[in-house]
Design an enzyme around this catalytic site. Structure first.
Site, PDB file in Angstrom:
ATOM      1  N   LEU A  66       0.837  -1.207   0.000  1.00 25.36           N
ATOM      2  CA  LEU A  66       0.000   0.000   0.000  1.00 25.36           C
ATOM      3  C   LEU A  66       0.869   1.253   0.000  1.00 25.36           C
ATOM      4  O   LEU A  66       2.058   1.196   0.324  1.00 25.36           O
ATOM      5  CB  LEU A  66      -0.903  -0.040   1.236  1.00 25.36           C
ATOM      6  CG  LEU A  66      -1.863  -1.240   1.235  1.00 25.36           C
ATOM      7  CD1 LEU A  66      -2.395  -1.523   2.636  1.00 25.36           C
ATOM      8  CD2 LEU A  66      -3.003  -1.003   0.259  1.00 25.36           C
ATOM      9  N   PRO A  67       0.272   2.416  -0.317  1.00 28.67           N
ATOM     10  CA  PRO A  67       1.103   3.624  -0.468  1.00 28.67           C
ATOM     11  C   PRO A  67       1.833   4.066   0.809  1.00 28.67           C
ATOM     12  O   PRO A  67       3.021   4.350   0.754  1.00 28.67           O
ATOM     13  CB  PRO A  67       0.097   4.694  -0.908  1.00 28.67           C
ATOM     14  CG  PRO A  67      -1.044   3.940  -1.511  1.00 28.67           C
ATOM     15  CD  PRO A  67      -1.115   2.647  -0.763  1.00 28.67           C
ATOM     16  N   THR A  97       6.276   0.630   2.287  1.00 27.01           N
ATOM     17  CA  THR A  97       7.283   1.386   3.034  1.00 27.01           C
ATOM     18  C   THR A  97       6.547   2.351   3.951  1.00 27.01           C
ATOM     19  O   THR A  97       5.873   3.266   3.470  1.00 27.01           O
ATOM     20  CB  THR A  97       8.187   2.190   2.074  1.00 27.01           C
ATOM     21  OG1 THR A  97       8.823   1.278   1.177  1.00 27.01           O
ATOM     22  CG2 THR A  97       9.260   2.954   2.845  1.00 27.01           C
ATOM     23  N   LYS A 172      15.248  -0.036   5.830  1.00 25.34           N
ATOM     24  CA  LYS A 172      14.850   0.663   4.592  1.00 25.34           C
ATOM     25  C   LYS A 172      15.054   2.177   4.721  1.00 25.34           C
ATOM     26  O   LYS A 172      15.620   2.812   3.835  1.00 25.34           O
ATOM     27  CB  LYS A 172      13.386   0.323   4.299  1.00 25.34           C
ATOM     28  CG  LYS A 172      12.714   1.145   3.242  1.00 25.34           C
ATOM     29  CD  LYS A 172      12.862   0.579   1.863  1.00 25.34           C
ATOM     30  CE  LYS A 172      12.263   1.532   0.827  1.00 25.34           C
ATOM     31  NZ  LYS A 172      12.464   1.135  -0.523  1.00 25.34           N
ATOM     32  N   LYS A 247       9.226  11.059   0.258  1.00 31.25           N
ATOM     33  CA  LYS A 247       8.439  10.285   1.227  1.00 31.25           C
ATOM     34  C   LYS A 247       9.382   9.524   2.181  1.00 31.25           C
ATOM     35  O   LYS A 247       9.208   9.557   3.398  1.00 31.25           O
ATOM     36  CB  LYS A 247       7.550   9.279   0.481  1.00 31.25           C
ATOM     37  CG  LYS A 247       6.819   8.333   1.416  1.00 31.25           C
ATOM     38  CD  LYS A 247       6.240   7.119   0.720  1.00 31.25           C
ATOM     39  CE  LYS A 247       5.840   6.099   1.780  1.00 31.25           C
ATOM     40  NZ  LYS A 247       5.529   4.790   1.229  1.00 31.25           N
TER      41      LYS A 247
HETATM   42  P1  NAD Z   1       1.009   2.728  -6.000  1.00 31.64           P
HETATM   43  O1  NAD Z   1       0.396   3.991  -5.559  1.00 31.64           O
HETATM   44  O2  NAD Z   1       1.330   2.493  -7.447  1.00 31.64           O
HETATM   45  O3  NAD Z   1       0.066   1.483  -5.536  1.00 31.64           O
HETATM   46  C1  NAD Z   1      -0.643   1.423  -4.336  1.00 31.64           C
HETATM   47  C2  NAD Z   1      -1.935   0.664  -4.592  1.00 31.64           C
HETATM   48  O4  NAD Z   1      -2.639   0.524  -3.345  1.00 31.64           O
HETATM   49  C3  NAD Z   1      -2.879   1.392  -5.554  1.00 31.64           C
HETATM   50  O5  NAD Z   1      -3.234   0.512  -6.620  1.00 31.64           O
HETATM   51  C4  NAD Z   1      -4.084   1.751  -4.674  1.00 31.64           C
HETATM   52  O6  NAD Z   1      -5.325   1.714  -5.379  1.00 31.64           O
HETATM   53  C5  NAD Z   1      -4.016   0.654  -3.624  1.00 31.64           C
HETATM   54  N1  NAD Z   1      -4.741   0.997  -2.397  1.00 31.64           N
HETATM   55  C6  NAD Z   1      -4.674   2.141  -1.663  1.00 31.64           C
HETATM   56  N2  NAD Z   1      -5.499   2.075  -0.600  1.00 31.64           N
HETATM   57  C7  NAD Z   1      -6.102   0.860  -0.663  1.00 31.64           C
HETATM   58  C8  NAD Z   1      -7.069   0.201   0.140  1.00 31.64           C
HETATM   59  N3  NAD Z   1      -7.594   0.782   1.208  1.00 31.64           N
HETATM   60  N4  NAD Z   1      -7.470  -1.031  -0.233  1.00 31.64           N
HETATM   61  C9  NAD Z   1      -6.953  -1.627  -1.331  1.00 31.64           C
HETATM   62  N5  NAD Z   1      -6.040  -1.053  -2.136  1.00 31.64           N
HETATM   63  C10 NAD Z   1      -5.620   0.185  -1.800  1.00 31.64           C
HETATM   64  O7  NAD Z   1       2.324   2.547  -5.103  1.00 31.64           O
HETATM   65  P2  NAD Z   1       3.610   1.624  -5.431  1.00 31.64           P
HETATM   66  O8  NAD Z   1       4.581   2.376  -6.276  1.00 31.64           O
HETATM   67  O9  NAD Z   1       3.131   0.272  -5.862  1.00 31.64           O
HETATM   68  O10 NAD Z   1       4.266   1.547  -3.980  1.00 31.64           O
HETATM   69  C11 NAD Z   1       3.730   0.733  -2.956  1.00 31.64           C
HETATM   70  C12 NAD Z   1       4.658   0.822  -1.761  1.00 31.64           C
HETATM   71  O11 NAD Z   1       5.956   0.372  -2.128  1.00 31.64           O
HETATM   72  C13 NAD Z   1       4.833   2.242  -1.213  1.00 31.64           C
HETATM   73  O12 NAD Z   1       4.854   2.175   0.194  1.00 31.64           O
HETATM   74  C14 NAD Z   1       6.169   2.683  -1.783  1.00 31.64           C
HETATM   75  O13 NAD Z   1       6.828   3.642  -0.960  1.00 31.64           O
HETATM   76  C15 NAD Z   1       6.926   1.360  -1.820  1.00 31.64           C
HETATM   77  N6  NAD Z   1       7.986   1.296  -2.819  1.00 31.64           N
HETATM   78  C16 NAD Z   1       7.782   1.759  -4.078  1.00 31.64           C
HETATM   79  C17 NAD Z   1       8.824   1.673  -5.017  1.00 31.64           C
HETATM   80  C18 NAD Z   1       8.622   2.175  -6.429  1.00 31.64           C
HETATM   81  O14 NAD Z   1       9.604   2.288  -7.151  1.00 31.64           O
HETATM   82  N7  NAD Z   1       7.384   2.440  -6.859  1.00 31.64           N
HETATM   83  C19 NAD Z   1      10.045   1.109  -4.655  1.00 31.64           C
HETATM   84  C20 NAD Z   1      10.215   0.596  -3.374  1.00 31.64           C
HETATM   85  C21 NAD Z   1       9.181   0.692  -2.454  1.00 31.64           C
END
Ligand code: NAD
Length: 295
Positions: A66-67, A97, A172, A247
């Site tokens: 999740l975000p 994260t 992390k 973030k």
């Molecule tokens: P994203 O925003 O693309 O995806 C998050 C998903 O969660 C979305 O599809 C959203 O609809 C869903 N969501 C939100 N609230 C929800 C709920 N209540 N019920 C069900 N689904 C829900 O984010 P991401 O890039 O996939 O990142 C996810 C996590 O990974 C974050 O914490 C981010 O910091 C971490 N991260 C991201 C990266 C990157 O490069 N994108 C790298 C390492 C870590």
């Protein structure tokens, strides 16, 4: 293995697809209908809510991606959250994260009702998620880690037990704070050298065989044209966005406040990425921070 997967964004969707490819039986949920449709096409069963996943019979593991902290809290702790209805013994793995305090708080609530919960944030970005080569930094009980390890190995290459609950998030934020700082330091050094007359490739070559060498200078140099495969050489597209770095630096400085630990350079780095983001650069790769140094 029957697995629930909640959060199918840039990271979660490819991770879930890798579990399906490995032969697991996936039930998924996301707020986005598009994300759900894509996973259905990839072979997952689609659920209507978080509660439906938590209530599913014979579920062995639930993974969330999740975000941010507030989403993790609500998905686990709300009235219709996972902990309200999940059966005892189901292993819970949060790969988002988030701040270590929230990770510890939610894991304690899970433990109090008979579920082991791990924090397992990742590094490796969307490329690593697609390729199944993520690094997982895992906090929580060893028993849970041992159960999770074979599953995480279907999505990642490097799976490290960092200690008790929250320690995956600690690893992390510490790593990403260092990365954020080292990128700014590399950007300053490269800009100084070039403005004093050096060829950027020659300067990078010297740094990378000398004591200034780091990942930001060698693999991901922020100066365009120095490393062909780095985002700097393709207009700072792709890679790891300024807002994602912002973030993670926010999590680091908040965690530092909680621990009463000074993080002077981390706080300065946070402010510099904040400034850069407020100028409209939040979606660029974080190495574009070098543009703040341009004369
Ligand atoms: P994203 O925003 O693309 O995806 C998050 C998903 O969660 C979305 O599809 C959203 O609809 C869903 N969501 C939100 N609230 C929800 C709920 N209540 N019920 C069900 N689904 C829900 O984010 P991401 O890039 O996939 O990142 C996810 C996590 O990974 C974050 O914490 C981010 O910091 C971490 N991260 C991201 C990266 C990157 O490069 N994108 C790298 C390492 C870590």
């Amino acid at each position: 293995m029957k697995i629930g997967f909640i959060g199918l964004g840039n990271m979660g969707a490819p991770m879930a697809r890798n579990l399906i490819k490995a032969g697991h039986d996936l039930t998924v949920f996301d707020l986005s209908a598009d994300a759900l449709a894509q996973l259905r096409d990839a072979g997952a069963q689609v659920s209507k809510s978080v509660a439906e996943i938590a209530n599913s019979a014979n579920m062995e593991v639930i993974i969330t991606m999740l975000p941010a902290s507030q989403h993790v809290k609500s998905v686990y702790l709300n009235q219709d959250g996972i902990l309200k209805s999940v059966a005892k013994g189901v292993l819970l793995i949060d790969c988002s994260t988030i701040d270590p305090q929230t990770a510890r708080e939610v894991a304690k609530a899970a433990k109090d009702q008979g579920n082991t919960m791990l924090d397992a944030p990742v590094s490796g970005g969307t490329g690593g998620a697609e390729a199944g080569t993520l690094t997982f930094m895992v906090g929580g009980e060893k028993e849970g880690f041992d159960r999770a390890q074979p599953l995480l190995a279907k999505m990642g290459k490097n799976i490290v037990h960092c200690g008790g609950s929250g320690n995956g998030q600690v690893a992390k934020v510490a790593n990403n704070m260092l990365l954020g700082i080292s990128m700014i330091a590399t950007a300053e050094a490269m800009s100084l050298g070039v403005s004093l007359g050096m060829d950027p490739k020659v300067l990078a070559g010297i740094i990378n065989t000398s004591s200034g060498r780091c990942w930001s200078s060698e693999i991901y140099n922020p100066y365009p044209g120095v490393v062909e495969t780095a985002p700097a050489s393709r207009g700072y597209t792709g890679g790891f966005g300024v807002d994602l770095m912002l973030k993670d630096l926010g999590l680091a400085t908040e965690a530092a406040k909680f621990a009463k630990q000074p993080v002077v350079l981390g706080a300065v780095a946070q402010q510099l990425y904040q400034l850069f983001s407020s100028q409209g650069s939040g979606k660029l790769d974080f190495s574009a921070i070098i543009n703040l140094h341009k004369n």
